[in-house]
Design a protein around this motif. Structure first.
Motif, PDB file in Angstrom:
ATOM      1  N   THR A  44     -11.132 -79.432   1.646  1.00 43.36           N
ATOM      2  CA  THR A  44     -11.996 -79.666   2.826  1.00 43.36           C
ATOM      3  C   THR A  44     -11.553 -81.003   3.496  1.00 43.36           C
ATOM      4  O   THR A  44     -11.986 -80.985   4.738  1.00 43.36           O
ATOM      5  CB  THR A  44     -13.388 -79.586   2.480  1.00 43.36           C
ATOM      6  N   GLN A  45     -10.853 -81.580   3.101  1.00 44.11           N
ATOM      7  CA  GLN A  45     -10.466 -83.095   3.659  1.00 44.11           C
ATOM      8  C   GLN A  45      -9.437 -83.573   3.068  1.00 44.11           C
ATOM      9  O   GLN A  45      -9.264 -83.578   1.645  1.00 44.11           O
ATOM     10  CB  GLN A  45     -11.631 -83.857   3.574  1.00 44.11           C
ATOM     11  N   VAL A  46      -8.665 -84.392   3.587  1.00 49.12           N
ATOM     12  CA  VAL A  46      -7.412 -84.927   3.129  1.00 49.12           C
ATOM     13  C   VAL A  46      -7.342 -86.497   3.481  1.00 49.12           C
ATOM     14  O   VAL A  46      -7.697 -86.672   4.835  1.00 49.12           O
ATOM     15  CB  VAL A  46      -5.996 -84.337   3.643  1.00 49.12           C
ATOM     16  N   ASN A  47      -7.310 -87.361   2.795  1.00 43.31           N
ATOM     17  CA  ASN A  47      -7.176 -88.946   3.017  1.00 43.31           C
ATOM     18  C   ASN A  47      -5.593 -89.375   2.857  1.00 43.31           C
ATOM     19  O   ASN A  47      -4.899 -89.170   1.696  1.00 43.31           O
ATOM     20  CB  ASN A  47      -8.136 -89.639   2.186  1.00 43.31           C
TER      21      ASN A  47
ATOM     22  N   TYR B 277      -0.218 -86.946  15.137  1.00 43.61           N
ATOM     23  CA  TYR B 277      -0.198 -86.213  16.191  1.00 43.61           C
ATOM     24  C   TYR B 277      -1.373 -85.185  15.818  1.00 43.61           C
ATOM     25  O   TYR B 277      -1.398 -84.240  15.030  1.00 43.61           O
ATOM     26  CB  TYR B 277       1.325 -85.350  16.174  1.00 43.61           C
ATOM     27  N   ARG B 278      -2.178 -84.992  16.951  1.00 40.61           N
ATOM     28  CA  ARG B 278      -3.241 -83.843  16.869  1.00 40.61           C
ATOM     29  C   ARG B 278      -2.934 -82.827  17.847  1.00 40.61           C
ATOM     30  O   ARG B 278      -2.768 -83.091  18.928  1.00 40.61           O
ATOM     31  CB  ARG B 278      -4.571 -84.753  17.198  1.00 40.61           C
ATOM     32  N   GLN B 279      -3.056 -81.580  17.160  1.00 37.60           N
ATOM     33  CA  GLN B 279      -2.811 -80.260  17.902  1.00 37.60           C
ATOM     34  C   GLN B 279      -3.877 -79.422  17.957  1.00 37.60           C
ATOM     35  O   GLN B 279      -4.829 -79.654  17.373  1.00 37.60           O
ATOM     36  CB  GLN B 279      -1.436 -79.791  17.503  1.00 37.60           C
ATOM     37  N   ALA B 280      -3.650 -78.326  18.737  1.00 40.29           N
ATOM     38  CA  ALA B 280      -4.921 -77.387  18.636  1.00 40.29           C
ATOM     39  C   ALA B 280      -5.340 -77.023  17.183  1.00 40.29           C
ATOM     40  O   ALA B 280      -6.634 -77.074  17.139  1.00 40.29           O
ATOM     41  CB  ALA B 280      -4.709 -76.465  19.713  1.00 40.29           C
ATOM     42  N   ASP B 281      -4.611 -76.600  16.396  1.00 39.31           N
ATOM     43  CA  ASP B 281      -4.961 -75.953  15.168  1.00 39.31           C
ATOM     44  C   ASP B 281      -4.698 -76.995  14.016  1.00 39.31           C
ATOM     45  O   ASP B 281      -5.138 -76.593  12.928  1.00 39.31           O
ATOM     46  CB  ASP B 281      -4.432 -74.561  14.954  1.00 39.31           C
ATOM     47  N   HIS B 282      -3.934 -77.867  14.177  1.00 42.76           N
ATOM     48  CA  HIS B 282      -3.580 -78.884  13.199  1.00 42.76           C
ATOM     49  C   HIS B 282      -3.274 -80.400  13.388  1.00 42.76           C
ATOM     50  O   HIS B 282      -3.354 -80.694  14.764  1.00 42.76           O
ATOM     51  CB  HIS B 282      -2.468 -78.093  12.376  1.00 42.76           C
TER      52      HIS B 282
ATOM     53  N   ARG C 286     -12.226 -81.213   8.057  1.00 40.05           N
ATOM     54  CA  ARG C 286     -11.948 -79.570   8.154  1.00 40.05           C
ATOM     55  C   ARG C 286     -11.927 -79.045   9.458  1.00 40.05           C
ATOM     56  O   ARG C 286     -11.323 -78.016   9.677  1.00 40.05           O
ATOM     57  CB  ARG C 286     -13.013 -78.978   7.250  1.00 40.05           C
ATOM     58  N   ASP C 287     -12.288 -80.073  10.408  1.00 37.25           N
ATOM     59  CA  ASP C 287     -12.270 -79.588  11.955  1.00 37.25           C
ATOM     60  C   ASP C 287     -11.167 -80.331  12.710  1.00 37.25           C
ATOM     61  O   ASP C 287     -11.086 -80.396  13.945  1.00 37.25           O
ATOM     62  CB  ASP C 287     -13.245 -80.063  12.690  1.00 37.25           C
TER      63      ASP C 287
ATOM     64  N   GLU D 209       1.117 -81.630   7.127  1.00 40.51           N
ATOM     65  CA  GLU D 209       0.683 -80.887   8.445  1.00 40.51           C
ATOM     66  C   GLU D 209      -0.518 -80.374   7.683  1.00 40.51           C
ATOM     67  O   GLU D 209      -0.646 -79.705   6.727  1.00 40.51           O
ATOM     68  CB  GLU D 209       1.594 -79.708   8.779  1.00 40.51           C
ATOM     69  N   TRP D 210      -1.969 -80.769   8.225  1.00 38.27           N
ATOM     70  CA  TRP D 210      -2.926 -80.335   7.895  1.00 38.27           C
ATOM     71  C   TRP D 210      -3.624 -79.368   8.817  1.00 38.27           C
ATOM     72  O   TRP D 210      -3.946 -79.506  10.112  1.00 38.27           O
ATOM     73  CB  TRP D 210      -3.881 -81.386   7.789  1.00 38.27           C
ATOM     74  N   TYR D 211      -4.042 -78.001   8.292  1.00 37.83           N
ATOM     75  CA  TYR D 211      -4.591 -77.218   9.058  1.00 37.83           C
ATOM     76  C   TYR D 211      -6.220 -77.032   8.437  1.00 37.83           C
ATOM     77  O   TYR D 211      -6.411 -76.321   7.622  1.00 37.83           O
ATOM     78  CB  TYR D 211      -3.886 -75.668   8.824  1.00 37.83           C
ATOM     79  N   GLY D 212      -7.066 -77.654   8.989  1.00 39.14           N
ATOM     80  CA  GLY D 212      -8.326 -77.831   8.373  1.00 39.14           C
ATOM     81  C   GLY D 212      -8.994 -76.708   8.408  1.00 39.14           C
ATOM     82  O   GLY D 212      -9.870 -76.405   7.422  1.00 39.14           O
TER      83      GLY D 212
END
Length: 295
Positions: free
Chosen positions: A175-178, A216-221, A190-191, A234-237
């Motif tokens: 649910t979260q990555v640090n 880099y923030r993108q729409a889905d990741h 996660r959002d 690459e994190w897809y929350g």
């Protein structure tokens, strides 16, 4: 790194190249129009040849840069057997609408050894050396960190929380990555929100520590790049999925955590925090649980 080959003729239309790794260790080769105001279409015939590979089996293709279009790309997956210290040769033939040759590019680029790992959904994990396993742990765990020294330069941790019960067995998910690097703590939620040392950052892209850290923030990741270790996350929350790519020779075989040690041998991937190797998934997973962080 690109090394120039043939120099284009003066005043000729020409295309530059950009090479980047992708999350699955494929290589994205982008063709970039240099003169963005030129009204003509550029037709491309290209061949990507891996040294040691039969040219007949090369990655060939065609494409076009129409007026107003500045970039097109193609994905190429290198042969994993030849990937270490391998040079690739790219031959690009550019013509205009009258099919008159205007440029031939001959460039080479080195692709270092690339290893990928992932922690997906409930969670299914794949180590850098390709070992697949499921682990239904809870709370914070070390996914990958620098194990060259007692004080690691970086550490990536993941939070596992229970998902909705669909039966008697516990099922968890990421649910979260640090990511901790020196005095910086970057949190990916996660959002797909990004926090730096506890403060939300909403800009699409930003850099920290003299460009060593790029986000880099993108729409889905969210894409996180640590230049020193050549580590890309690459994190897809919303999908509870993390993909990691490691290319730095300095860290091959010198990382540790749930994603393994990246030494090329999947048989020793279940190395616990104390250095012992186990065959038990739960024993391995629990050894990388960070008890002091709680849940």
């Amino acid at each position: 790194m690109l090394r120039s080959g043939n120099v284009p003729k003066a005043n000729a239309l020409h295309v530059d190249l950009n090479i980047t790794h992708q999350k699955n260790c494929s290589v994205l080769v982008e063709f970039l129009r240099v003169n963005v105001t030129d009204p003509r279409t550029l037709l491309l015939n290209y061949s990507i040849v891996q040294i040691g590979e039969d040219p007949v089996g090369a990655h060939n293709g065609t494409g076009s840069l129409d007026p107003g279009i500045t970039t097109i790309g193609t994905l190429f997956t290198p042969d994993p057997v030849l990937i270490v210290n391998t040079t690739f040769v790219l031959l690009t033939y550019v013509v205009n609408n009258d099919k008159v040759p205007i440029q031939v590019i001959n460039k080479t680029f080195d692709v270092p050894r690339c290893l990928s790992a992932s922690a997906k959904r409930d969670p299914h994990l794949t180590t850098f050396d390709g070992r697949h396993f499921g682990y239904q742990g809870l709370c914070w765990h070390t996914l990958v960190k620098d194990c060259r020294n007692v004080n690691p330069r970086f550490e990536v941790t993941g939070k596992f929380e229970p998902r909705e019960m669909e039966g008697p067995e516990l099922r968890s998910r990421t649910t979260q990555v640090n990511v901790r690097m020196d005095d910086h703590l970057i949190s990916l939620t996660r959002d797909n929100h990004v926090l730096v040392n506890g403060r939300a950052v909403y800009t699409p892209k930003f850099r920290i520590d003299d460009d060593n850290i790029k986000v880099y923030r993108q729409a889905d990741h969210v894409t996180f790049k640590l230049s020193e270790a050549e580590l890309v996350l690459e994190w897809y929350g919303r999908d509870h999925s993390l993909y990691a790519t490691l290319t730095s020779a300095d860290y091959i075989g010198k990382v540790c955590g749930l994603l393994g040690n990246a030494d090329g041998d999947a048989r020793n991937d279940f190395t616990k925090r104390d250095g012992d190797i186990t065959k038990d998934v739960v024993e391995f997973g629990e050894s990388w649980r960070i008890s002091e962080l709680g849940c």
